[in-house]
Design a protein around this motif. Structure first.
Motif, PDB file in Angstrom:
ATOM      1  N   VAL A 152      -6.962  -8.593  -4.087  1.00 46.31           N
ATOM      2  CA  VAL A 152      -5.630  -8.877  -3.808  1.00 46.31           C
ATOM      3  C   VAL A 152      -4.966  -8.574  -2.616  1.00 46.31           C
ATOM      4  O   VAL A 152      -4.606  -9.275  -1.812  1.00 46.31           O
ATOM      5  CB  VAL A 152      -4.580  -8.589  -5.134  1.00 46.31           C
ATOM      6  CG1 VAL A 152      -3.152  -9.003  -4.845  1.00 46.31           C
ATOM      7  CG2 VAL A 152      -5.151  -9.025  -6.421  1.00 46.31           C
ATOM      8  N   ASN A 153      -4.842  -7.119  -2.388  1.00 51.91           N
ATOM      9  CA  ASN A 153      -4.129  -6.627  -1.308  1.00 51.91           C
ATOM     10  C   ASN A 153      -4.624  -6.840   0.144  1.00 51.91           C
ATOM     11  O   ASN A 153      -4.265  -6.721   1.172  1.00 51.91           O
ATOM     12  CB  ASN A 153      -3.594  -5.340  -1.586  1.00 51.91           C
ATOM     13  CG  ASN A 153      -2.486  -5.280  -2.502  1.00 51.91           C
ATOM     14  OD1 ASN A 153      -1.780  -6.053  -2.684  1.00 51.91           O
ATOM     15  ND2 ASN A 153      -2.269  -4.226  -3.143  1.00 51.91           N
ATOM     16  N   PHE A 154      -6.224  -6.854   0.155  1.00 49.22           N
ATOM     17  CA  PHE A 154      -6.678  -6.772   1.412  1.00 49.22           C
ATOM     18  C   PHE A 154      -7.190  -8.199   1.757  1.00 49.22           C
ATOM     19  O   PHE A 154      -8.230  -8.343   2.662  1.00 49.22           O
ATOM     20  CB  PHE A 154      -7.572  -5.640   1.668  1.00 49.22           C
ATOM     21  CG  PHE A 154      -6.860  -4.290   1.197  1.00 49.22           C
ATOM     22  CD1 PHE A 154      -6.020  -4.017   2.048  1.00 49.22           C
ATOM     23  CD2 PHE A 154      -7.069  -3.910   0.138  1.00 49.22           C
ATOM     24  CE1 PHE A 154      -5.255  -2.706   1.644  1.00 49.22           C
ATOM     25  CE2 PHE A 154      -6.497  -2.729  -0.358  1.00 49.22           C
ATOM     26  CZ  PHE A 154      -5.382  -2.207   0.482  1.00 49.22           C
ATOM     27  N   THR A 192       0.779  -1.200  -0.065  1.00 55.85           N
ATOM     28  CA  THR A 192       0.132  -0.040  -0.046  1.00 55.85           C
ATOM     29  C   THR A 192       0.765   1.223   0.032  1.00 55.85           C
ATOM     30  O   THR A 192       2.042   0.952   0.009  1.00 55.85           O
ATOM     31  CB  THR A 192      -0.889   0.095   1.192  1.00 55.85           C
ATOM     32  OG1 THR A 192      -0.001   0.416   2.387  1.00 55.85           O
ATOM     33  CG2 THR A 192      -1.436  -1.185   1.587  1.00 55.85           C
ATOM     34  N   GLU A 193       0.180   2.372   0.001  1.00 56.28           N
ATOM     35  CA  GLU A 193       1.029   3.806   0.066  1.00 56.28           C
ATOM     36  C   GLU A 193       1.730   4.053   1.430  1.00 56.28           C
ATOM     37  O   GLU A 193       2.436   4.994   1.428  1.00 56.28           O
ATOM     38  CB  GLU A 193       0.208   4.850  -0.543  1.00 56.28           C
ATOM     39  CG  GLU A 193      -0.853   5.449   0.349  1.00 56.28           C
ATOM     40  CD  GLU A 193      -2.053   4.548   0.306  1.00 56.28           C
ATOM     41  OE1 GLU A 193      -1.888   3.056  -0.135  1.00 56.28           O
ATOM     42  OE2 GLU A 193      -2.964   4.795   1.055  1.00 56.28           O
ATOM     43  N   GLN A 194       1.296   3.123   2.515  1.00 54.69           N
ATOM     44  CA  GLN A 194       1.587   3.529   3.906  1.00 54.69           C
ATOM     45  C   GLN A 194       3.060   3.083   3.997  1.00 54.69           C
ATOM     46  O   GLN A 194       3.561   2.013   3.483  1.00 54.69           O
ATOM     47  CB  GLN A 194       0.713   2.712   4.606  1.00 54.69           C
ATOM     48  CG  GLN A 194      -0.709   3.074   4.462  1.00 54.69           C
ATOM     49  CD  GLN A 194      -1.349   4.352   4.739  1.00 54.69           C
ATOM     50  OE1 GLN A 194      -0.490   4.939   5.804  1.00 54.69           O
ATOM     51  NE2 GLN A 194      -2.401   4.727   4.292  1.00 54.69           N
ATOM     52  N   VAL A 225      12.150   6.975  -0.110  1.00 55.35           N
ATOM     53  CA  VAL A 225      13.649   6.303  -0.480  1.00 55.35           C
ATOM     54  C   VAL A 225      13.215   5.055  -1.077  1.00 55.35           C
ATOM     55  O   VAL A 225      14.389   4.575  -2.060  1.00 55.35           O
ATOM     56  CB  VAL A 225      13.955   5.954   1.074  1.00 55.35           C
ATOM     57  CG1 VAL A 225      15.218   5.144   0.942  1.00 55.35           C
ATOM     58  CG2 VAL A 225      14.387   7.217   1.805  1.00 55.35           C
ATOM     59  N   MET A 226      12.295   4.212  -0.874  1.00 51.52           N
ATOM     60  CA  MET A 226      12.042   2.905  -1.443  1.00 51.52           C
ATOM     61  C   MET A 226      11.969   2.968  -2.924  1.00 51.52           C
ATOM     62  O   MET A 226      12.718   2.406  -3.761  1.00 51.52           O
ATOM     63  CB  MET A 226      10.978   2.287  -0.943  1.00 51.52           C
ATOM     64  CG  MET A 226      10.420   1.090  -1.853  1.00 51.52           C
ATOM     65  SD  MET A 226       8.671   0.612  -1.556  1.00 51.52           S
ATOM     66  CE  MET A 226       8.421  -0.462  -3.057  1.00 51.52           C
ATOM     67  N   TRP A 227      11.272   4.237  -3.488  1.00 57.54           N
ATOM     68  CA  TRP A 227      11.241   4.424  -4.739  1.00 57.54           C
ATOM     69  C   TRP A 227      12.421   4.994  -5.414  1.00 57.54           C
ATOM     70  O   TRP A 227      12.587   4.422  -6.713  1.00 57.54           O
ATOM     71  CB  TRP A 227       9.605   4.964  -5.033  1.00 57.54           C
ATOM     72  CG  TRP A 227       8.708   4.211  -5.042  1.00 57.54           C
ATOM     73  CD1 TRP A 227       7.901   4.089  -3.780  1.00 57.54           C
ATOM     74  CD2 TRP A 227       8.357   3.095  -5.794  1.00 57.54           C
ATOM     75  NE1 TRP A 227       7.020   2.826  -4.019  1.00 57.54           N
ATOM     76  CE2 TRP A 227       7.311   2.357  -5.091  1.00 57.54           C
ATOM     77  CE3 TRP A 227       8.411   2.402  -7.065  1.00 57.54           C
ATOM     78  CZ2 TRP A 227       6.625   1.055  -5.847  1.00 57.54           C
ATOM     79  CZ3 TRP A 227       7.927   1.614  -7.534  1.00 57.54           C
ATOM     80  CH2 TRP A 227       6.915   0.715  -6.993  1.00 57.54           C
TER      81      TRP A 227
HETATM   82  O1  LIG Z   1      -0.832  -1.066  -4.125  1.00 60.23           O
HETATM   83  C1  LIG Z   1       0.184  -0.399  -4.043  1.00 60.23           C
HETATM   84  O2  LIG Z   1       0.056   0.561  -3.442  1.00 60.23           O
HETATM   85  C2  LIG Z   1       1.295  -0.715  -4.650  1.00 60.23           C
HETATM   86  O3  LIG Z   1       2.236   0.186  -5.047  1.00 60.23           O
HETATM   87  C3  LIG Z   1       1.838  -2.085  -4.524  1.00 60.23           C
HETATM   88  C4  LIG Z   1       3.142  -2.408  -5.333  1.00 60.23           C
HETATM   89  C5  LIG Z   1       2.516  -2.202  -6.843  1.00 60.23           C
HETATM   90  O4  LIG Z   1       3.135  -1.467  -7.565  1.00 60.23           O
HETATM   91  O5  LIG Z   1       1.602  -2.924  -7.193  1.00 60.23           O
HETATM   92  C6  LIG Z   1       4.279  -1.730  -5.246  1.00 60.23           C
HETATM   93  C7  LIG Z   1       5.636  -2.023  -4.889  1.00 60.23           C
HETATM   94  C8  LIG Z   1       5.752  -3.384  -4.613  1.00 60.23           C
HETATM   95  O6  LIG Z   1       6.945  -4.100  -4.876  1.00 60.23           O
HETATM   96  C9  LIG Z   1       4.675  -4.289  -5.102  1.00 60.23           C
HETATM   97  C10 LIG Z   1       3.565  -3.780  -5.204  1.00 60.23           C
END
Ligand SMILES: O=C(O)C(=O)C[C@]1(C(=O)O)C=C[C@@H](O)C=C1
Length: 313
Positions: free
Chosen positions: A300-302, A128-130, A237-239
Motif C-alpha cells: 500500500v504505502n510504497f 510513515t513514521e517520518q 503533535v499530530m497524534w
Molecule cells: O504506516 C504508518 O506509519 C501510519 O501510521 C499510517 C497511518 C496508519 O495508521 O495507517 C497513520 C495515520 C494516517 O492518518 C493514516 C495512516
C-alpha cells in the motif's frame, strides 16, 4: 498524458503528507502548478531547497490563485489555517484537508467556509513514521485509500467539485471512497488510532521497566518490539491532536481492548491454553484477510505491486 486535474494547487503545511502530495502532483501531472506555504520559515526554506514547487511568503499569497487548497497541518491547527485562507480564496475553489480525524476537521473547515468556496474534507490512509518535507515521496498514495467526507444534499457545483477532487487523488494513485465523517472516525479509531496509542504505550512501558535495563531493550529489541518502535516514532503533535479530537471513539475502542486484554491475562494466569489458541488463531486469520485484500503496508504505502496511476484510470 492527460491534462492536469487542477491548474494550480496550494499545499498548506509541508510535512510528510504535504511534501508527498507536492511530489506526486508533479510526477503524475495532477496539478499544473504547486504552491506551498508553511508557517515555519525553516520548513519553507527546506521546501524551496528540495524544489517541491513555488514557495509562497504568506498563507494569503499561497491560496489566492489556487483552484484547490489542501490543508496538511495537525487536526488542532486546521481551523486557524482555514480561517486565514478562505477570505483570500477564489470563488468556486475547493478547500480540503488530510486530517486523520474527520468530524472535528470538517467542523473546523466548514466553520471557516463562507459559501463562496467548496469545503470537501478528506483523509489519505497512508503515511510513515517520518516527518518533515524531506520525508515525503511521490508513491506514498499509490494503492492507498483516500476517504472523502463530502456534505450531502448539496448543489451540482459541489458535486462537480467533489468529482474533481476525487479525480485528483485517483491521479496520485489512491482509491477514493466517500464516507460519513462519524463513521470514518469510528473505523479509524480501531484501525489506526488505537494501534498508535498501544505502540506509544508499549515503548514507554519497556523503557520504564525496572527489571530490564534500557540498554538491553535497545540491544535485544526483537522484531515484534521493533515494529512498535517504528509506529511510536510518529509525530507527537499530530497524534496528540488525533486523540484529543477523536476522544469518544478512541475511548470506546480502548474500553473493549482493555476487556479483551484482561481475558487474555486471565487465560495466561489460569493456564488456559485453549483460549489462547482460539484467540491467536482468530487474529491470524484476520491478518491473512488483510494480505488477501492487498492491504499490507509494503504494497500500500510504497506503491509496490500497484499499477501506475495512469494505468488505473
Ligand atoms: O504506516 C504508518 O506509519 C501510519 O501510521 C499510517 C497511518 C496508519 O495508521 O495507517 C497513520 C495515520 C494516517 O492518518 C493514516 C495512516
Amino acid at each position: 498524458m492527460s491534462d492536469p486535474v487542477f491548474s494550480r494547487i496550494a499545499i498548506i503545511g509541508v510535512g510528510l503528507i504535504g511534501s508527498s502530495i507536492a511530489r506526486a502532483a508533479a510526477e503524475y501531472r495532477a496539478a499544473g502548478e504547486v504552491v506551498l506555504y508553511d508557517a515555519s520559515p525553516d520548513v519553507r526554506a527546506r521546501a524551496g531547497a528540495l524544489g517541491l514547487g513555488t514557495v509562497a511568503p504568506t498563507l494569503e499569497a499561497a491560496v489566492s490563485d489556487a483552484d484547490c487548497v489542501i490543508v496538511c497541518v495537525p487536526v488542532g491547527a486546521i481551523g486557524a489555517v482555514a480561517a486565514g485562507a478562505v477570505p483570500c480564496m477564489k470563488y468556486g475553489a475547493i478547500l480540503t484537508d488530510v486530517g486523520s480525524v474527520k468530524s472535528e476537521a470538517a467542523r473546523a473547515l466548514h466553520g471557516a467556509g463562507d459559501g463562496r468556496i467548496h469545503v470537501i474534507p478528506g483523509h489519505p490512509i497512508a503515511g510513515t513514521e517520518q516527518s518533515g518535507p524531506e520525508a515525503g515521496f511521490p508513491t506514498l498514495f499509490r494503492g492507498a485509500w483516500h476517504i472523502l467526507t463530502p456534505l450531502s444534499g448539496q448543489d451540482e457545483a459541489y458535486q462537480t467539485a467533489t468529482d474533481q477532487l476525487a479525480a485528483f487523488w485517483t491521479r496520485l494513485g489512491a482509491k477514493v471512497e466517500a464516507m460519513d465523517a462519524g463513521r470514518h472516525d469510528r473505523v479509524l479509531a480501531i484501525t489506526s488510532h488505537l494501534p498508535h496509542l498501544i505502540a506509544f504505550n508499549i515503548v514507554t512501558t519497556a523503557f520504564d521497566l525496572e527489571s530490564v535495563e534500557q540498554g538491553e531493550v535497545v540491544k535485544y529489541s526483537a522484531g515484534g518490539f521493533r515494529d512498535f518502535t517504528r509506529i511510536a516514532a510518529s509525530d507527537p503533535v499530530m497524534w496528540r491532536d488525533v486523540f484529543l479530537n477523536n476522544k469518544e471513539a478512541v475511548l470506546e475502542c480502548l474500553g473493549r481492548f482493555s476487556e479483551d486484554l484482561a481475558a487474555l491475562q486471565r487465560a495466561i494466569r489460569w493456564d488456559d491454553g485453549d483460549t489462547l489458541i482460539r484467540e491467536f488463531t482468530r487474529a491470524r486469520s484476520i491478518r491473512k484477510a488483510i494480505i488477501d485484500a492487498g492491504q499490507d503496508s509494503s504494497a500500500v504505502n510504497f506503491g509496490r505491486n500497484t499499477p501506475e496511476p495512469e494505468e488505473q484510470a
